[in-house]
Write an enzyme that holds these catalytic residues in place. Structure first.
Site, PDB file in Angstrom:
ATOM      1  N   TYR A  32      38.356  49.135 -81.422  1.00 59.69           N
ATOM      2  CA  TYR A  32      39.385  49.560 -80.681  1.00 59.69           C
ATOM      3  C   TYR A  32      38.923  49.783 -79.434  1.00 59.69           C
ATOM      4  O   TYR A  32      39.442  48.954 -78.508  1.00 59.69           O
ATOM      5  CB  TYR A  32      40.267  51.177 -81.213  1.00 59.69           C
ATOM      6  N   LYS A  70      40.245  46.845 -76.591  1.00 57.94           N
ATOM      7  CA  LYS A  70      40.891  47.352 -75.355  1.00 57.94           C
ATOM      8  C   LYS A  70      39.974  46.971 -73.965  1.00 57.94           C
ATOM      9  O   LYS A  70      40.667  46.575 -73.038  1.00 57.94           O
ATOM     10  CB  LYS A  70      41.052  49.005 -75.289  1.00 57.94           C
TER      11      LYS A  70
END
Length: 315
Positions: free
Chosen positions: A285, A289
């Protein structure tokens, strides 16, 4: 008048004021209300009986009320602080709206600088300039959370909103929420990791509303695991939605925006793109991002001269 003085002393302000009854005092009420900022900018004053049986027009009238209202109407018509519509309904109704002062004026001994800061750009206030009336927007991941809030905010600002989500029922529910608030909305089911779904999403919006002005690429997933146990499958699924999906949406919406020379793209990254939110274990994650930030910087730099602004936020 005593009540007005009490309200002014308490620094009260109103969106609407209705004036009736004591006609010879209309002008005093009016001046006190504006002079003490009881009426907000863009607020409306409704004045009843402002034509008073047409006596305001009779040249030889001696009627006290008719003469008072004639003076009042002439004063309002020449007052740069307001704009008005006088409706010939029964004894007349004046709708008077407060606007930014448009003439050079002075306050005490100081000259007022009458520039765009004072008047607003093109005479429009900051909130008016932030309106999105006539604009078309979409939000991915709009079925819940931040995306749902984006959809409501854009709609409240005046935009037509396409509510996009992988979950059909959630997308429909948010679109119905917007409809209940008087906002034009449509729900679209799409998996943004799939190029065909993204292209169909854009084509559906353009077919319905003619274009896309605002793209909120918000959809994302997070699959927590410690780094040594993160599987390739988890990595791929996370990147397919968070980075590949954002890229596909930017590209598809960008093609429409570049052609029309105007568009705003807002990508949702995360604070995890800039810091490691320890002790959460979310390698894929965080990395995806960080990729959204660099994707945004690259597109923003490349497209700005062609009328398309690309930015991201990092909640």
């Amino acid at each position: 008048m005593e009540t007005l003085k009490e309200l002014a002393a308490a620094s009260e302000q109103f969106d609407m004021v209705f004036i009736d009854a004591d006609k010879t005092n209309y002008i005093n009420y009016y001046n006190f209300i504006l002079g003490n900022n009881l009426l907000r900018l863009r607020g409306v004053m409704c004045v009843d009986n402002s034509l008073f049986k047409a006596k305001v027009y009779l040249q030889e009238t001696t009627d006290e009320n008719g003469l008072a209202l004639r003076e009042f109407n002439q004063f309002v018509a020449s007052d740069p602080r307001v704009e008005q519509v006088l409706i010939p309904l029964r004894d007349g109704l004046s709708l008077i709206r407060r606007v930014s002062v448009t003439s050079t004026c002075s306050r005490t001994e100081n000259k007022i600088t009458t520039d765009e800061v004072f008047h607003g750009v093109r005479g429009r206030s900051i909130l008016d300039r932030m309106r999105l009336d006539g604009k078309v927007a979409y939000v991915t991941g709009a079925g819940q959370g931040i995306g749902r809030a984006f959809a409501h905010a854009l709609g409240e600002a005046g935009a037509k909103v396409a509510v996009v989500d992988l979950d059909r029922d959630k997308a429909k529910a948010v679109a119905e929420e917007l409809f209940l608030k008087g906002i034009n909305a449509v729900s679209i089911t799409a998996d943004i990791s799939q190029a065909n779904d993204v292209q169909k999403m854009i084509e559906t919006i353009v077919s319905k509303w003619g274009t896309v002005h605002v793209a909120c690429n918000n959809a994302g997933i997070n699959m927590n695991s410690v780094s040594e146990d993160t599987t390739v499958d988890e990595w791929d699924k996370t990147f397919n939605v968070n980075l590949r999906g954002t890229f596909l949406c930017c590209q598809a919406a960008g093609r429409v925006m570049l052609k029309q020379g105007y568009g705003k793209i807002i990508n949702t990254a995360s604070m995890a793109s800039l810091i490691v939110p320890h002790p959460q274990k979310q390698l894929s994650y965080n990395t995806s991002k960080a990729g959204v930030v660099k994707l945004t910087q690259t597109l923003g730099t490349e497209w700005i001269d062609r009328g398309v602004r690309v930015n991201c936020i990092s909640p």
